[in-house]
Design a protein around this motif. Structure first.
Motif, PDB file in Angstrom:
ATOM      1  N   PRO A  56       0.459  -1.498   0.315  1.00 16.60           N
ATOM      2  CA  PRO A  56       0.231  -0.082  -0.310  1.00 16.60           C
ATOM      3  C   PRO A  56       0.917   1.492  -0.313  1.00 16.60           C
ATOM      4  O   PRO A  56      -0.162   2.679  -0.884  1.00 16.60           O
ATOM      5  N   SER A  57       2.303   0.625   0.878  1.00 16.17           N
ATOM      6  CA  SER A  57       2.656   1.671   0.736  1.00 16.17           C
ATOM      7  C   SER A  57       4.275   2.189   0.217  1.00 16.17           C
ATOM      8  O   SER A  57       5.184   1.178   0.000  1.00 16.17           O
ATOM      9  N   ALA A  58       4.988   3.068  -0.743  1.00 17.08           N
ATOM     10  CA  ALA A  58       6.399   2.885  -0.753  1.00 17.08           C
ATOM     11  C   ALA A  58       7.429   3.207   0.214  1.00 17.08           C
ATOM     12  O   ALA A  58       8.016   1.966   0.136  1.00 17.08           O
ATOM     13  N   ALA A  59       6.968   2.459   1.924  1.00 19.76           N
ATOM     14  CA  ALA A  59       8.065   2.259   2.419  1.00 19.76           C
ATOM     15  C   ALA A  59       8.051   1.132   2.065  1.00 19.76           C
ATOM     16  O   ALA A  59       8.934   0.417   3.202  1.00 19.76           O
ATOM     17  N   MET A  60       6.808   0.476   2.579  1.00 20.74           N
ATOM     18  CA  MET A  60       6.910  -1.132   2.628  1.00 20.74           C
ATOM     19  C   MET A  60       7.759  -1.988   1.115  1.00 20.74           C
ATOM     20  O   MET A  60       8.085  -3.368   1.310  1.00 20.74           O
ATOM     21  N   MET A  61       7.887  -0.762   0.486  1.00 18.54           N
ATOM     22  CA  MET A  61       8.831  -1.537  -0.473  1.00 18.54           C
ATOM     23  C   MET A  61      10.224  -1.228  -0.331  1.00 18.54           C
ATOM     24  O   MET A  61      11.268  -1.617  -1.191  1.00 18.54           O
ATOM     25  N   GLU A  62      10.509  -0.488   0.754  1.00 22.09           N
ATOM     26  CA  GLU A  62      11.621   0.033   1.273  1.00 22.09           C
ATOM     27  C   GLU A  62      13.049  -1.285   1.189  1.00 22.09           C
ATOM     28  O   GLU A  62      12.307  -2.004   1.745  1.00 22.09           O
ATOM     29  N   GLY A  63      14.319  -1.237   0.640  1.00 22.34           N
ATOM     30  CA  GLY A  63      15.139  -2.410   0.805  1.00 22.34           C
ATOM     31  C   GLY A  63      15.095  -3.808  -0.186  1.00 22.34           C
ATOM     32  O   GLY A  63      16.198  -4.478  -0.551  1.00 22.34           O
ATOM     33  N   ARG A  64      13.510  -3.388  -1.337  1.00 22.71           N
ATOM     34  CA  ARG A  64      13.775  -4.918  -1.764  1.00 22.71           C
ATOM     35  C   ARG A  64      14.222  -4.525  -3.412  1.00 22.71           C
ATOM     36  O   ARG A  64      14.609  -3.268  -3.454  1.00 22.71           O
ATOM     37  N   ALA A  65      15.066  -5.045  -3.990  1.00 24.72           N
ATOM     38  CA  ALA A  65      16.183  -5.438  -5.089  1.00 24.72           C
ATOM     39  C   ALA A  65      15.183  -4.984  -6.139  1.00 24.72           C
ATOM     40  O   ALA A  65      15.871  -4.334  -6.826  1.00 24.72           O
ATOM     41  N   PHE A  66      13.844  -5.269  -6.199  1.00 29.60           N
ATOM     42  CA  PHE A  66      13.454  -4.735  -7.596  1.00 29.60           C
ATOM     43  C   PHE A  66      11.910  -4.188  -7.045  1.00 29.60           C
ATOM     44  O   PHE A  66      11.521  -5.310  -6.278  1.00 29.60           O
ATOM     45  N   GLY A  67      10.730  -3.751  -8.238  1.00 24.48           N
ATOM     46  CA  GLY A  67       9.379  -4.068  -7.971  1.00 24.48           C
ATOM     47  C   GLY A  67       8.681  -5.044  -8.466  1.00 24.48           C
ATOM     48  O   GLY A  67       9.364  -5.913  -8.703  1.00 24.48           O
ATOM     49  N   HIS A  68       7.235  -4.746  -8.000  1.00 29.50           N
ATOM     50  CA  HIS A  68       6.066  -5.558  -8.242  1.00 29.50           C
ATOM     51  C   HIS A  68       6.136  -5.845 -10.040  1.00 29.50           C
ATOM     52  O   HIS A  68       6.285  -6.997 -10.478  1.00 29.50           O
ATOM     53  N   GLY A 293      11.620  -5.088  14.944  1.00 26.80           N
ATOM     54  CA  GLY A 293      12.300  -4.087  15.976  1.00 26.80           C
ATOM     55  C   GLY A 293      11.895  -2.675  15.418  1.00 26.80           C
ATOM     56  O   GLY A 293      11.483  -1.830  15.291  1.00 26.80           O
ATOM     57  N   ALA A 294      13.194  -2.780  14.443  1.00 29.90           N
ATOM     58  CA  ALA A 294      13.983  -1.423  13.981  1.00 29.90           C
ATOM     59  C   ALA A 294      12.506  -0.737  13.142  1.00 29.90           C
ATOM     60  O   ALA A 294      12.742  -0.042  13.256  1.00 29.90           O
ATOM     61  N   THR A 295      11.992  -2.166  12.368  1.00 30.58           N
ATOM     62  CA  THR A 295      11.157  -1.300  11.444  1.00 30.58           C
ATOM     63  C   THR A 295       9.637  -0.379  12.056  1.00 30.58           C
ATOM     64  O   THR A 295       9.484   0.240  12.191  1.00 30.58           O
ATOM     65  N   TRP A 296       9.404  -1.506  13.452  1.00 32.76           N
ATOM     66  CA  TRP A 296       9.097  -0.696  14.034  1.00 32.76           C
ATOM     67  C   TRP A 296       8.817   0.760  14.725  1.00 32.76           C
ATOM     68  O   TRP A 296       8.194   1.287  14.670  1.00 32.76           O
ATOM     69  N   ARG A 297      10.108   0.525  15.639  1.00 31.42           N
ATOM     70  CA  ARG A 297      10.731   1.490  15.905  1.00 31.42           C
ATOM     71  C   ARG A 297      10.754   2.701  15.755  1.00 31.42           C
ATOM     72  O   ARG A 297      10.455   3.881  15.651  1.00 31.42           O
ATOM     73  N   GLU A 298      11.592   2.248  14.169  1.00 27.10           N
ATOM     74  CA  GLU A 298      11.402   4.499  13.140  1.00 27.10           C
ATOM     75  C   GLU A 298       9.853   3.701  12.261  1.00 27.10           C
ATOM     76  O   GLU A 298       9.568   5.776  11.827  1.00 27.10           O
ATOM     77  N   GLY A 299       8.778   3.323  12.588  1.00 31.55           N
ATOM     78  CA  GLY A 299       7.766   3.828  11.991  1.00 31.55           C
ATOM     79  C   GLY A 299       7.336   3.295  10.850  1.00 31.55           C
ATOM     80  O   GLY A 299       6.666   4.012   9.744  1.00 31.55           O
ATOM     81  N   ALA A 300       8.355   2.476  10.475  1.00 32.55           N
ATOM     82  CA  ALA A 300       7.960   2.864   8.823  1.00 32.55           C
ATOM     83  C   ALA A 300       6.900   1.059   8.873  1.00 32.55           C
ATOM     84  O   ALA A 300       6.077   1.140   7.338  1.00 32.55           O
ATOM     85  N   ASP A 301       6.636   0.428   9.435  1.00 22.36           N
ATOM     86  CA  ASP A 301       6.216  -0.157  10.008  1.00 22.36           C
ATOM     87  C   ASP A 301       4.896  -0.423  11.018  1.00 22.36           C
ATOM     88  O   ASP A 301       5.805  -0.892  12.248  1.00 22.36           O
ATOM     89  N   ARG A 302       3.994   0.020  11.870  1.00 18.84           N
ATOM     90  CA  ARG A 302       3.816   0.194  12.725  1.00 18.84           C
ATOM     91  C   ARG A 302       3.008  -0.776  13.513  1.00 18.84           C
ATOM     92  O   ARG A 302       1.952  -0.544  14.993  1.00 18.84           O
ATOM     93  N   THR A 303       2.856  -1.785  12.407  1.00 21.16           N
ATOM     94  CA  THR A 303       1.993  -2.541  12.929  1.00 21.16           C
ATOM     95  C   THR A 303       1.916  -4.015  14.249  1.00 21.16           C
ATOM     96  O   THR A 303       3.578  -4.448  14.012  1.00 21.16           O
ATOM     97  N   LEU A 304       1.409  -4.747  14.664  1.00 19.77           N
ATOM     98  CA  LEU A 304       1.230  -5.161  15.637  1.00 19.77           C
ATOM     99  C   LEU A 304       2.299  -6.312  15.333  1.00 19.77           C
ATOM    100  O   LEU A 304       3.338  -6.892  15.860  1.00 19.77           O
ATOM    101  N   GLU A 305       2.165  -6.747  14.843  1.00 17.20           N
ATOM    102  CA  GLU A 305       2.760  -7.905  14.054  1.00 17.20           C
ATOM    103  C   GLU A 305       4.169  -8.218  13.476  1.00 17.20           C
ATOM    104  O   GLU A 305       4.987  -9.022  13.602  1.00 17.20           O
TER     105      GLU A 305
END
Length: 452
Positions: A56-68, A293-305
């Motif tokens: 849903p967001s560009a943040a979820m694609m960060e770090g991926r080697a390529f796009g959809h 843990g860092a992904t959640w802590r930094e706000g890129a993905d604040r889901t509980l999972e």
């Protein structure tokens, strides 16, 4: 659609995408559970069922080697070679307002590992299914490289260097991960002709109907590399789920795996390369969990999972010790473990841990009111509260920067008296807090302490 994140926007955006493929508006949108990085939604359109896979967001694609777009091209390439991959009917466009992704035609079967393993308890049926899974993997590896879009190539030395960088960026203070990184550096395999590697080929990403493979999902980690990597990854302890006694995909033996793969693709499995990749991918997943843990802590993905997955690092640390303890002298492997740190019984007012457990018990009373993805998140929330309760009752600190540094540079090894026993005790106690139902925990406890 109470579980959706703006149900009307999702429906309208998907309707626009489907129209480009000549399909009617979606009906029955349902969020599918699971998926560590992407969202998946199932729905009907006309007479068929489809699945939307998206970020849903560009943040979820960060770090991926390529796009959809590249992922879709890989899926189309392997499908043209006969691999049972889902047919892509339309790719998302910016004007859809849904992020990036694509719509696939739904395939029959379930990806649920526990349902798959329960349906294949019989050893003969399990071996047959394993042969199908391994044969499909051989077909993937036979895809001509020139038929693929540009993909990254994983060189073992560069891969270890990348893991080491991740480790140091995350604090560099977990001794078992440092031990694994040193071993990987010391045992780098020789170069090999690259093939298409799926990168996430395991139960959970394979659709199974009864005793047959019906689909291969989630191609976001595809790359060029050593065919042993895919074989080893599917055999990691964590992906065997309720069958840690069956090393090959939770279904068979490693001997069966090697024979089935050679028979399907003509390639001979090298046990030493297989073991190297098993350690590599276990270390890779340990770091992947740790970074959550860092992904959640930094706000890129604040889901509980995301926060919960970070606590699964201890699963992989235990598995790494089980893989690497043979490097220690026999005297160290037979040394008794130090006592568990334990904790003091609570008295008086409720502790923070007891309050967390009380909330978890209350949540159990409203479980039946939850549906779809909300029910899944409800289970994750209860798991989180249980971890808090156990953590408060028995504090275990797996962090030791000095020891991690010494293991990483090789000045300390598993030959050091008492070190293996110390690492074993910490691994057992930490995992008993984080994920006490992890199947390998009982096996390790029996092997290392003689206790159930």
């Amino acid at each position: 659609m109470g579980e959706t994140q703006s149900g009307a926007a999702l429906h309208n955006g998907l309707e626009r995408a489907l129209k480009r493929a000549g399909l009617p508006a979606p009906v029955g949108l349902t969020r599918l559970t699971g998926g560590a990085t992407m969202e998946s939604w199932r729905f009907g359109s006309g007479d068929d069922d489809f699945v939307l896979r998206r970020a849903p967001s560009a943040a979820m694609m960060e770090g991926r080697a390529f796009g959809h777009d590249v992922e879709a091209a890989v899926i189309r390439a392997v499908q043209s070679r006969g691999v049972i991959a889902p047919q892509i009917v339309v790719e998302l466009a910016p004007e859809d307002g849904l992020g990036s992704g694509f719509v696939m035609r739904a395939l029959p079967g379930t990806p649920d590992p526990r349902a798959i393993l329960a349906a294949n308890e019989d050893d003969g049926e399990a071996r047959g299914l394993c042969a199908e899974i391994v044969g499909e993997l051989a077909r993937i590896h036979d895809t001509p490289v020139d038929a693929l879009p540009a993909l990254p190539r994983l060189d073992p030395a560069e891969g270890v260097a990348g893991l080491r960088s991740q480790f140091e960026e995350a604090g560099g203070n977990r001794p078992v991960i440092a031990l694994a990184l040193r071993w990987l550096d010391d045992n780098l395999p020789a170069p090999i002709d690259p093939v298409l590697v799926h990168g996430d080929y395991r139960l959970g990403n394979l659709l199974i109907q009864g005793h047959s493979l019906t689909g291969v999902l989630d191609w976001e980690l595809a790359h060029l590399g050593d065919f042993h990597e895919d074989l080893a990854y599917g055999c990691m302890t964590v992906w065997r789920f309720s069958r840690p006694d069956r090393p090959a995909f939770g279904l068979g033996s490693l001997e069966d795996l090697a024979g089935q793969y050679a028979g399907a693709g003509g390639r001979t499995v090298d046990p030493s390369r297989f073991r190297w990749w098993l350690v590599y991918r276990t270390c890779w997943w340990a770091l992947g969990c740790w970074r959550m843990g860092a992904t959640w802590r930094e706000g890129a993905d604040r889901t509980l999972e995301r926060a919960i997955i970070s606590r699964r690092t201890s699963e992989q640390e235990l598995d790494l010790l089980l893989l690497l303890e043979e490097e220690a002298p026999a005297a160290e492997r037979s040394r008794k473990l130090p006592p568990s740190s334990g904790g003091q019984p609570a008295t008086g007012e409720a502790t923070a841990g007891e309050l967390a457990m009380a909330i978890s018990e209350w949540l159990a009373t409203i479980k039946d009111r939850m549906e779809g993805h909300d029910r899944f998140q409800h289970a994750v929330a209860r798991n989180a509260l249980s971890i808090i309760a156990r953590d408060h009752a028995a504090k275990v600190d797996p962090v030791n920067h000095e020891l991690a540094s010494a293991l990483l540079d090789g000045t300390r090894t598993l030959s050091d008296p008492g070190l293996l026993a110390e690492l074993r005790r910490t691994a057992l106690d930490k995992l008993a807090i984080d994920m006490p139902k992890y199947p390998a925990l009982g096996h390790a406890r029996r092997q290392w302490t003689g206790e159930d």
